[in-house]
Design a protein around this motif. Sequence first.
Motif, PDB file in Angstrom:
ATOM      1  N   SER A  43      17.699  64.260  58.160  1.00 56.86           N
ATOM      2  CA  SER A  43      17.389  65.692  58.197  1.00 56.86           C
ATOM      3  C   SER A  43      17.666  66.209  59.596  1.00 56.86           C
ATOM      4  N   PRO A  44      18.563  67.198  59.729  1.00 57.62           N
ATOM      5  CA  PRO A  44      18.853  67.736  61.058  1.00 57.62           C
ATOM      6  C   PRO A  44      17.600  68.238  61.783  1.00 57.62           C
ATOM      7  N   ALA A  45      16.593  68.673  61.033  1.00 55.66           N
ATOM      8  CA  ALA A  45      15.375  69.209  61.649  1.00 55.66           C
ATOM      9  C   ALA A  45      14.599  68.146  62.422  1.00 55.66           C
ATOM     10  N   LEU A  46      14.867  66.868  62.142  1.00 52.19           N
ATOM     11  CA  LEU A  46      14.158  65.809  62.852  1.00 52.19           C
ATOM     12  C   LEU A  46      14.567  65.719  64.322  1.00 52.19           C
ATOM     13  N   VAL A  47      15.799  66.135  64.650  1.00 57.59           N
ATOM     14  CA  VAL A  47      16.270  66.065  66.040  1.00 57.59           C
ATOM     15  C   VAL A  47      16.604  67.442  66.604  1.00 57.59           C
ATOM     16  N   ASP A  48      16.786  68.427  65.753  1.00 55.47           N
ATOM     17  CA  ASP A  48      17.067  69.788  66.217  1.00 55.47           C
ATOM     18  C   ASP A  48      16.257  70.772  65.387  1.00 55.47           C
ATOM     19  N   PRO A  49      14.937  70.795  65.571  1.00 52.06           N
ATOM     20  CA  PRO A  49      14.062  71.602  64.710  1.00 52.06           C
ATOM     21  C   PRO A  49      14.166  73.093  65.007  1.00 52.06           C
ATOM     22  N   ASP A  50      13.895  73.888  63.993  1.00 56.19           N
ATOM     23  CA  ASP A  50      13.858  75.340  64.162  1.00 56.19           C
ATOM     24  C   ASP A  50      12.507  75.824  64.680  1.00 56.19           C
ATOM     25  N   THR A  51      11.501  74.957  64.588  1.00 56.71           N
ATOM     26  CA  THR A  51      10.158  75.296  65.073  1.00 56.71           C
ATOM     27  C   THR A  51       9.656  74.144  65.947  1.00 56.71           C
ATOM     28  N   SER A  52       8.451  74.294  66.465  1.00 58.38           N
ATOM     29  CA  SER A  52       7.812  73.204  67.210  1.00 58.38           C
ATOM     30  C   SER A  52       6.647  72.624  66.433  1.00 58.38           C
ATOM     31  N   ARG A  53       6.720  72.702  65.123  1.00 55.90           N
ATOM     32  CA  ARG A  53       5.637  72.131  64.338  1.00 55.90           C
ATOM     33  C   ARG A  53       5.429  70.665  64.710  1.00 55.90           C
ATOM     34  N   PRO A  54       4.177  70.232  64.823  1.00 61.60           N
ATOM     35  CA  PRO A  54       2.936  70.902  64.435  1.00 61.60           C
ATOM     36  C   PRO A  54       2.282  71.712  65.558  1.00 61.60           C
TER      37      PRO A  54
END
Length: 485
Positions: free
Chosen positions: A228-239
């Motif tokens: 998942s691209p979000a694992l290394v380039d997330p759109d948020t800073s969750r959590p």
Amino acid sequence: MGDILWTNWAILLASFAGLIWLGWRSSKTVVGESEDESGFLIAGRSLGPFVGASTIVATGFSGWGFMGSPGVAYEFGATELLGNFMFAPAMVIAVLFFARYLAGRAEAMGSCTIPEYAARLHAEGGMARVVQGVAAIITIVLLLVFLTSQIKAVGILAAGWLDFPQDYGAALMISIIILYTVLGGLTAVAWTDTLMLMGMLLAAVIISVQIFADIPPAELVERLREISPALVDPDTSRPYGEMKGAVFLVLPYAFLFSAVLPFMAVRFLAFKPGTKFTRTTMYVAPFACILSIIPVVGLYMRVKVPGLEQADLAMPAYLNTFLHPVFGGFITLCILFAMQSTANSLLHTVASAASHDLRRALFPGRTDARTALNINRAAVVVFGLVGLMMMLFAPPFFLSFLGILGTGTLLATLVGPIFVSSIWRGNAWGALAAMFGGFCTSGGMLLFTDSGWVVGPLTGCLVSTVLYVAVSVATARIAPRVTAV
């Protein structure tokens, strides 16, 4: 399997013997020679740079660092690695720029706990007792929440390592913590923390070598991106928050965490007078940087074992699957050390808040040193058992969130009376308003909104600061400030 299990038990029992011996030694050298409660509460102001730095770092990087943080990284990705690293510079800044002030002012006022410091700084007589009592009650409630998460983390890891039920593991570990803390108070906590930190550092090095020898960093990033691209380039800073840059708020949060929270800040009160804090930071910085790498376990496990039932199982599964049993057993012991280093600090602080702060708020008469020491020790036993009972009957929870709920809300509660007061000192009414405002804001946002793990506490800090100043100014005529010490 049987031979490995017996080896694990032998390692554990040998470590217990070492911890209990340190507790006994600290009792002989500090508690037995102290003429008041300072020996038990703040180690008789005897900590040097190395031991002081070790206990600060060991307490800051502990159960959440070795168990909760890899779970967060497994769930949310590389954001946790950056967030975890923020604690290293934050601890250095706290020690370098705030520790000397807090230690000097507390020594001048004769304060042995953070609630007592807040009380004596802002009021005298009855109002001081109110401030001390309120700060003590909130400290007890919120740190018991955090202690519950630490006991659960210890139980999870011990159960898998020793092959017996989680509840038994938690009971065994908290029993040992109670024993050496009862013996030596904060001195025992600091000395055992130092031993534990050496193991934690070695464990971090072994883990890093194994992971990066198997998957080099660049390859690890690419394989995470494939999942998942979000694992290394997330759109948020969750959590930590919904904004992409919210993770950088961990830096001010971690600074206030180190400077304000009673179980961290009490260590500043325990340093020897005249300690060179620049030297202390020379130990804090490398220790904290080495431990900041631990969340990489969660990223590694996301690649290797993507279907874990619970994210908090990332570290136990890693130890059982990817390390030789000897290394796995040693690192498991070091992680148990890590979790104990915070659990013992929390237990000591909660017990001190009840046996010293709440007692003095409700019964201001003088208590002889021996009786006070017995009350301090009894409180350690009582609250250790209370924390265990809370863990046994608590519903399922995410380890890191429960830690944030306890520490973040307590941080927002005390930031006005403890930190802001070093810049501009208000009065007792301002301190009380700040505590209630910070408590309600941070706790409410963490429990009832999706604002993020640092946004809620930092918003609570802002509310606490505004109320501290505004209410102190508004009530200046009816509650004049205490003469500076």
